[in-house]
Write an enzyme that holds these catalytic residues in place. Sequence first.
Site, mmCIF file in Angstrom:
data_model
loop_
_atom_site.group_PDB
_atom_site.id
_atom_site.type_symbol
_atom_site.label_atom_id
_atom_site.label_comp_id
_atom_site.label_asym_id
_atom_site.label_seq_id
_atom_site.Cartn_x
_atom_site.Cartn_y
_atom_site.Cartn_z
ATOM 1 N N SER A 65 8.642 4.261 -9.910
ATOM 2 C CA SER A 65 9.262 3.098 -8.952
ATOM 3 C C SER A 65 7.878 2.148 -8.531
ATOM 4 O O SER A 65 7.365 2.009 -9.742
ATOM 5 C CB SER A 65 9.320 4.217 -7.599
ATOM 6 O OG SER A 65 9.629 3.337 -6.687
ATOM 7 N N SER A 66 7.854 1.962 -7.311
ATOM 8 C CA SER A 66 6.866 0.678 -7.210
ATOM 9 C C SER A 66 6.457 0.691 -5.946
ATOM 10 O O SER A 66 7.334 0.943 -5.056
ATOM 11 C CB SER A 66 7.437 -0.703 -7.847
ATOM 12 O OG SER A 66 6.725 -1.865 -7.354
ATOM 13 N N TYR A 94 14.023 -7.163 -7.765
ATOM 14 C CA TYR A 94 13.318 -6.205 -8.558
ATOM 15 C C TYR A 94 12.907 -4.905 -7.269
ATOM 16 O O TYR A 94 13.238 -3.719 -7.500
ATOM 17 C CB TYR A 94 11.914 -6.709 -9.031
ATOM 18 C CG TYR A 94 10.781 -5.570 -9.483
ATOM 19 C CD1 TYR A 94 11.187 -4.860 -10.800
ATOM 20 C CD2 TYR A 94 9.898 -5.347 -8.756
ATOM 21 C CE1 TYR A 94 10.235 -3.949 -10.976
ATOM 22 C CE2 TYR A 94 8.913 -4.371 -9.137
ATOM 23 C CZ TYR A 94 9.061 -3.619 -10.501
ATOM 24 O OH TYR A 94 8.227 -2.748 -10.712
ATOM 25 N N LYS A 99 13.871 -0.727 -7.364
ATOM 26 C CA LYS A 99 12.848 0.465 -6.939
ATOM 27 C C LYS A 99 13.302 1.342 -5.891
ATOM 28 O O LYS A 99 13.030 2.424 -5.804
ATOM 29 C CB LYS A 99 11.290 -0.159 -7.105
ATOM 30 C CG LYS A 99 10.860 -0.640 -8.357
ATOM 31 C CD LYS A 99 11.084 0.205 -9.546
ATOM 32 C CE LYS A 99 10.473 -0.344 -10.926
ATOM 33 N NZ LYS A 99 10.888 0.618 -12.012
#
Length: 256
Positions: free
Chosen positions: A141-142, A163, A167
């Site tokens: 993920s982020s 983006y 995630k």
Amino acid sequence: MSTATGKTALVTGASRGIGRATAQALANAGAQVLVHYGSSAAEANSLVNEIRALGGQGEALQADLGDPDGAAMLSDQVRMIVRDRLDILVANAGITKAAAFEDHTIEEFDRLFATNVRGPFFVVQQLLTLLGEGSSVILVSSLAARAVPGNPGQAGVPSFPAYAATKGALDTLVKHWAFALGPRGIRVNAVAPGVIATDMSSFTRTEGGRDLTLSMQALKRIGEPSDVADVIAFLASEKSRWITGVILPVDGGSKL
Ligand code: NAD
């Protein structure tokens, strides 16, 4: 004995960056590593040679995970190699898009979701019959899924809304998959890296990008791919046997 001796592992997007470091970490831990790549055959093959030179086992596999058939293509190849058992699945491959919200196009949005969400979704689905008691699925993920990196709105500062949303979708899948697959003994977790020095975060190579990154973090250095790979290797190991459904920040204390 190393923590992954006798285990089989697939790492998507393993030719460079976080995926490459993860493949190296898992190979060092003793796993047979399937090094997936999209287009960088030379880099993937050089990694496989490196793993073998150190006495490990590795194979390179190609599939475009942005393509609707990509997950099925990949799983067919995985099945040919591991036959009936995959212990570790790291869904790392991903793309980003930095632009003002106003400048995002439908094509870019669709490509982001195809690669970052549809790709991992169907890779896990297609490989499910190979996963079983003790298997570990790790999504990448982020930080961007839980906080806004940088300071979008200021001139020259990138923004990643689409983006970040991809995630966020992965974070949701972690919970659903962990609950659904737990009764089969399959654990599902994610790591949420902060800014890591890879081609994707090339802004860390500029003074402005570096300063901005450090201003978000408690720890004052730029994260390296191995910082994330070591945590993935932990989540893949028996040492994390009682952890599932977790999104683990690996970000030097970013945006606390
Ligand atoms: P990277 O660009 O160096 O690596 C991405 C990898 O994914 C590459 O190997 C690339 O070939 C592969 N890939 C991309 N599209 C593909 C496709 N359609 N089919 C097959 N493979 C494809 O970037 P990275 O920083 O190593 O990123 C790895 C993961 O970490 C990504 O999911 C990214 O979103 C995530 N992440 C990175 C950072 C960062 O700052 N670098 C921060 C948070 C999360």
